[in-house]
Design a protein around this motif. Structure first.
Motif, PDB file in Angstrom:
ATOM      1  N   VAL A 123       0.817  -1.214   0.000  1.00 20.26           N
ATOM      2  CA  VAL A 123       0.000   0.000   0.000  1.00 20.26           C
ATOM      3  C   VAL A 123       0.852   1.266   0.000  1.00 20.26           C
ATOM      4  O   VAL A 123       0.621   2.174  -0.799  1.00 20.26           O
ATOM      5  CB  VAL A 123      -1.004   0.002   1.170  1.00 20.26           C
ATOM      6  CG1 VAL A 123      -1.697   1.353   1.286  1.00 20.26           C
ATOM      7  CG2 VAL A 123      -2.022  -1.098   0.988  1.00 20.26           C
ATOM      8  N   ASP A 124       1.835   1.361   0.864  1.00 28.48           N
ATOM      9  CA  ASP A 124       2.648   2.574   0.918  1.00 28.48           C
ATOM     10  C   ASP A 124       3.451   2.752  -0.371  1.00 28.48           C
ATOM     11  O   ASP A 124       3.628   3.877  -0.847  1.00 28.48           O
ATOM     12  CB  ASP A 124       3.570   2.565   2.131  1.00 28.48           C
ATOM     13  CG  ASP A 124       2.791   2.748   3.436  1.00 28.48           C
ATOM     14  OD1 ASP A 124       1.676   3.316   3.404  1.00 28.48           O
ATOM     15  OD2 ASP A 124       3.291   2.310   4.488  1.00 28.48           O
ATOM     16  N   LEU A 153      -1.759  12.669   0.398  1.00 23.04           N
ATOM     17  CA  LEU A 153      -2.201  11.546   1.222  1.00 23.04           C
ATOM     18  C   LEU A 153      -3.637  11.731   1.693  1.00 23.04           C
ATOM     19  O   LEU A 153      -4.433  10.789   1.685  1.00 23.04           O
ATOM     20  CB  LEU A 153      -1.265  11.375   2.415  1.00 23.04           C
ATOM     21  CG  LEU A 153      -1.335  10.054   3.161  1.00 23.04           C
ATOM     22  CD1 LEU A 153      -1.143   8.874   2.224  1.00 23.04           C
ATOM     23  CD2 LEU A 153      -0.287  10.025   4.260  1.00 23.04           C
ATOM     24  N   GLY A 157      -5.121   8.962  -0.293  1.00 23.36           N
ATOM     25  CA  GLY A 157      -4.946   7.876   0.656  1.00 23.36           C
ATOM     26  C   GLY A 157      -6.167   7.004   0.884  1.00 23.36           C
ATOM     27  O   GLY A 157      -6.056   5.775   0.934  1.00 23.36           O
ATOM     28  N   TYR A 160      -6.689   3.916  -1.089  1.00 24.95           N
ATOM     29  CA  TYR A 160      -5.783   2.820  -0.761  1.00 24.95           C
ATOM     30  C   TYR A 160      -5.996   2.317   0.672  1.00 24.95           C
ATOM     31  O   TYR A 160      -5.190   1.552   1.177  1.00 24.95           O
ATOM     32  CB  TYR A 160      -4.329   3.272  -0.926  1.00 24.95           C
ATOM     33  CG  TYR A 160      -3.917   3.507  -2.357  1.00 24.95           C
ATOM     34  CD1 TYR A 160      -3.419   2.463  -3.131  1.00 24.95           C
ATOM     35  CD2 TYR A 160      -4.017   4.766  -2.934  1.00 24.95           C
ATOM     36  CE1 TYR A 160      -3.035   2.686  -4.447  1.00 24.95           C
ATOM     37  CE2 TYR A 160      -3.639   4.985  -4.242  1.00 24.95           C
ATOM     38  CZ  TYR A 160      -3.157   3.929  -4.999  1.00 24.95           C
ATOM     39  OH  TYR A 160      -2.772   4.143  -6.292  1.00 24.95           O
ATOM     40  N   ARG A 162      -5.822   4.264   3.298  1.00 27.94           N
ATOM     41  CA  ARG A 162      -4.997   5.073   4.182  1.00 27.94           C
ATOM     42  C   ARG A 162      -5.590   6.480   4.259  1.00 27.94           C
ATOM     43  O   ARG A 162      -6.262   6.926   3.357  1.00 27.94           O
ATOM     44  CB  ARG A 162      -3.570   5.203   3.656  1.00 27.94           C
ATOM     45  CG  ARG A 162      -2.782   3.916   3.580  1.00 27.94           C
ATOM     46  CD  ARG A 162      -2.191   3.560   4.919  1.00 27.94           C
ATOM     47  NE  ARG A 162      -1.066   2.639   4.809  1.00 27.94           N
ATOM     48  CZ  ARG A 162      -1.188   1.334   4.814  1.00 27.94           C
ATOM     49  NH1 ARG A 162      -2.383   0.785   4.848  1.00 27.94           N
ATOM     50  NH2 ARG A 162      -0.128   0.557   4.742  1.00 27.94           N
ATOM     51  N   GLY A 163      -5.242   7.192   5.269  1.00 25.87           N
ATOM     52  CA  GLY A 163      -5.636   8.583   5.336  1.00 25.87           C
ATOM     53  C   GLY A 163      -6.486   8.832   6.509  1.00 25.87           C
ATOM     54  O   GLY A 163      -6.981   9.685   6.975  1.00 25.87           O
TER      55      GLY A 163
END
Length: 163
Positions: A123-124, A153, A157, A160, A162-163
């Motif tokens: 992911v990152d 992000l 993000g 994905y 994330r965030g």
């Protein structure tokens, strides 16, 4: 317009975790190839490469848009202008990136592929490559550059997780 399915696609394969991006632009393949390989254009979206620019050539690649740019050894595995570039560099787990270009009508299409070790959480890495490919979009078609990392992000993000 730039892009197509802007987020990366992840597939779990027997040999590892594959990350792929497909981007397209209303330009000739040669324009994208130039952005991927010419030093004055490369530095505007990702960084610098100091070394031999031919299959088997080695040098130092520096991602100059990172908080702390660090030069890393890189090797050119394949280079078939203007349709295929494969590079490997010594970084976390050893990276191999394949960049394949094709002309589809009036559009250049880039297929970015990176294979990671089995079980890798990509992911990152996907977020990072998404940001850099957005910078490549700006270089290729002259559009806006993506926002600074923290703002990017917040914006991207969640796609994905994330965030």
């Amino acid at each position: 317009m730039a892009g197509e399915g802007r987020t990366g696609e992840v597939d779990v394969l027997a040999e590892g975790v594959q990350l792929r991006f497909r981007r397209r632009w209303p330009v000739p393949v040669a324009d994208v190839w130039a952005a991927l390989t010419e030093p004055d254009r490369l530095v505007r979206w990702i960084g610098t490469y100091d070394g031999l620019r031919e299959p088997g050539g080695a040098g130092t690649f520096t991602m100059t848009h990172e908080d702390t740019p660090v030069g890393e050894p890189m090797r050119v595995v394949a280079c078939a202008a203007p349709v295929r570039l494969v590079v490997e560099w010594d970084t976390e787990g050893g990276w191999r990136v394949e960049l394949d270009l094709d002309q589809e009508g009036d559009e250049a299409v880039l297929l970015f592929t990176q294979l990671f070790a089995p079980g890798t959480d990509v992911v990152d890495f996907a977020l990072g490559w998404h940001w850099y490919l957005d910078k490549l979009d700006a270089e290729v078609i002259g559009g806006p550059v993506p926002p600074a990392w923290d703002d990017f992000l917040v914006e991207v993000g969640p796609a994905y997780g994330r965030g």
